[in-house]
Design a protein around this motif. Structure first.
Motif, short mmCIF file in Angstrom:
data_model
loop_
_atom_site.label_atom_id
_atom_site.label_comp_id
_atom_site.label_asym_id
_atom_site.label_seq_id
_atom_site.Cartn_x
_atom_site.Cartn_y
_atom_site.Cartn_z
N GLY A 50 -38.43 -26.86 19.00
CA GLY A 50 -38.30 -26.92 17.55
C GLY A 50 -37.64 -25.73 16.89
N CYS A 51 -37.15 -24.77 17.68
CA CYS A 51 -36.44 -23.62 17.10
C CYS A 51 -34.97 -23.96 16.89
N LEU A 52 -34.30 -23.15 16.10
CA LEU A 52 -32.87 -23.27 15.88
C LEU A 52 -32.18 -22.00 16.36
N VAL A 53 -30.86 -22.05 16.49
CA VAL A 53 -30.12 -20.94 17.09
C VAL A 53 -28.89 -20.59 16.26
N GLN A 54 -28.73 -19.30 15.98
CA GLN A 54 -27.55 -18.79 15.28
C GLN A 54 -26.81 -17.82 16.19
N VAL A 55 -25.56 -18.10 16.46
CA VAL A 55 -24.72 -17.25 17.30
C VAL A 55 -23.79 -16.43 16.41
N LEU B 177 -34.93 -17.96 4.55
CA LEU B 177 -33.56 -18.14 4.06
C LEU B 177 -33.53 -19.01 2.80
N ASN B 178 -33.13 -18.40 1.70
CA ASN B 178 -33.05 -19.05 0.40
C ASN B 178 -34.36 -19.73 -0.01
N GLY B 179 -35.48 -19.14 0.43
CA GLY B 179 -36.78 -19.69 0.06
C GLY B 179 -37.13 -21.00 0.73
N THR B 180 -36.43 -21.34 1.83
CA THR B 180 -36.71 -22.58 2.54
C THR B 180 -37.77 -22.35 3.61
N LYS B 181 -37.87 -23.28 4.54
CA LYS B 181 -38.81 -23.15 5.65
C LYS B 181 -38.20 -22.43 6.84
N TYR B 182 -36.94 -22.02 6.72
CA TYR B 182 -36.22 -21.39 7.84
C TYR B 182 -36.32 -19.87 7.78
N LEU B 183 -36.76 -19.26 8.90
CA LEU B 183 -36.91 -17.81 8.97
C LEU B 183 -36.00 -17.28 10.07
N LEU B 184 -35.07 -16.38 9.70
CA LEU B 184 -34.17 -15.78 10.67
C LEU B 184 -34.90 -14.66 11.40
N MET B 185 -34.97 -14.76 12.74
CA MET B 185 -35.73 -13.80 13.54
C MET B 185 -34.85 -13.13 14.58
N GLU B 186 -34.99 -11.81 14.70
CA GLU B 186 -34.31 -11.06 15.75
C GLU B 186 -35.35 -10.40 16.64
N GLU C 91 -46.53 -21.96 13.81
CA GLU C 91 -47.90 -22.28 13.40
C GLU C 91 -48.13 -22.04 11.92
N LYS C 92 -47.33 -21.16 11.32
CA LYS C 92 -47.43 -20.88 9.88
C LYS C 92 -46.60 -21.85 9.05
N GLY C 93 -46.01 -22.86 9.70
CA GLY C 93 -45.25 -23.87 8.98
C GLY C 93 -43.79 -23.54 8.76
N LEU C 94 -43.31 -22.48 9.40
CA LEU C 94 -41.91 -22.10 9.28
C LEU C 94 -41.13 -22.50 10.53
N ILE C 95 -39.83 -22.61 10.38
CA ILE C 95 -38.96 -22.95 11.50
C ILE C 95 -38.13 -21.71 11.84
N PRO C 96 -38.32 -21.14 13.02
CA PRO C 96 -37.56 -19.95 13.38
C PRO C 96 -36.10 -20.29 13.69
N ILE C 97 -35.21 -19.46 13.20
CA ILE C 97 -33.82 -19.47 13.63
C ILE C 97 -33.62 -18.19 14.44
N ILE C 98 -33.33 -18.33 15.71
CA ILE C 98 -33.17 -17.17 16.58
C ILE C 98 -31.80 -16.55 16.31
N ALA C 99 -31.80 -15.32 15.83
CA ALA C 99 -30.54 -14.62 15.54
C ALA C 99 -29.91 -14.11 16.82
N HIS C 100 -28.64 -14.37 16.97
CA HIS C 100 -27.79 -13.91 18.09
C HIS C 100 -28.49 -13.83 19.44
N PRO C 101 -29.05 -14.93 19.95
CA PRO C 101 -29.75 -14.88 21.25
C PRO C 101 -28.82 -14.50 22.40
N GLU C 102 -27.53 -14.75 22.22
CA GLU C 102 -26.57 -14.42 23.28
C GLU C 102 -26.49 -12.93 23.57
N ARG C 103 -27.03 -12.11 22.68
CA ARG C 103 -27.03 -10.66 22.87
C ARG C 103 -28.28 -10.17 23.59
#
Length: 257
Positions: free
Chosen positions: A159-164, A101-110, A129-141
């Motif tokens: 260490g993961c993040l969550v996007q609803v 996301l915007n070239g940062t360390k955050y990777l949106l994953m589905e 392990e690759k140095g990125l932080i996963p953001i879990i896309a819509h886990p509620e689905r």
């Protein structure tokens, strides 16, 4: 507001089909208070193993931003991807084909809606392990999360993040995703809410109704954090704010009440 999940680049996935639709989506976003949006075209889907290259995606994004400036629509669209998690992920990371996301360390994953917990956990760990932080896309689905939302508590603690999705909060995907989304909000497990917008007439980028829903049920400070502060911090590569995560009881009926 900043929206970190939207399919606004024209003609590249199952989102906006053309520039006219993308511009209308942008107008709707601006009217709802969004000034910055991260474009997240699907990448590595099982039925599309030869998607657009990073260069092609960035080229189309540049064209979109040029049109937005020409039309005087005050929306800045930034680069990103919604990356599907499967066995190809290690190779894609090694080949540097992904756009965080915007070239940062955050990777949106589905994930597949029927994916099992263990598989998701393995792929999330691989990304970390690759140095990125996963953001879990819509886990509620995901059915695994609807069955055992404690899994998301474990992901957050790891260490993961969550996007609803806004549509889940509003019940647009059915009772299961709504109950899971509200439960995740109630347990302080949501990093941010995004539109996952695809079109200008349905699944739009208008976040106002979902914002009001969260504000009315959880307070304006929480709403501001997940709709405004955290999405912007993620876009800037900064660490988002988080409430203290609360574990679930293990009683599914009580957890999703």
């Amino acid at each position: 507001m900043t929206d970190i999940h939207a399919h606004i680049i024209p003609g590249i996935d199952d989102g906006s089909p053309d520039m006219m639709e993308s511009l209308e989506m942008a107008r709707i976003a601006v009217e709802s208070g969004i000034r910055k949006m991260i474009s997240t075209p699907h990448f590595n889907l099982p039925w599309d193993k030869d998607p657009y290259t990073k260069k092609e995606i960035l080229g189309r994004l540049r064209e979109l931003n040029e049109q937005l400036e020409k039309e005087r629509i005050p929306l800045s669209v930034l680069p990103g991807m919604e990356v599907y998690g499967d066995d190809d992920l290690p190779r894609l990371l090694e080949e540097d084909r992904l756009i965080p996301l915007n070239g940062t360390k955050y990777l949106l994953m589905e994930f597949d809606f029927d994916e099992i917990e263990e598989r998701m956990a393995d792929l999330l760990s691989l990304v970390q392990e690759k140095g990125l932080i996963p953001i879990i896309a819509h886990p509620e689905r995901y059915r695994a999360v609807q069955h055992r939302p404690q899994f998301i508590y474990e992901c957050i603690c790891g260490g993961c993040l969550v996007q609803v999705n806004k549509g889940s909060i509003l019940g647009r995907f059915g009772r299961g995703p709504r109950r899971a989304a509200i439960a995740l909000l109630d347990h302080g497990l949501v990093t941010c809410v995004a539109s996952d917008a695809h079109f200008a007439t349905m699944r739009t980028p208008d976040l106002r109704e979902a914002y009001e829903e969260v504000r009315d049920h959880f307070g304006w400070e929480y709403a501001k954090m997940v709709f405004d502060d955290n999405p912007e911090r993620i876009a800037q590569g900064k660490e988002p704010y988080m409430l203290r995560p609360l574990p679930f009881s293990g009683d599914r009926r009580r957890d999703l009440a």
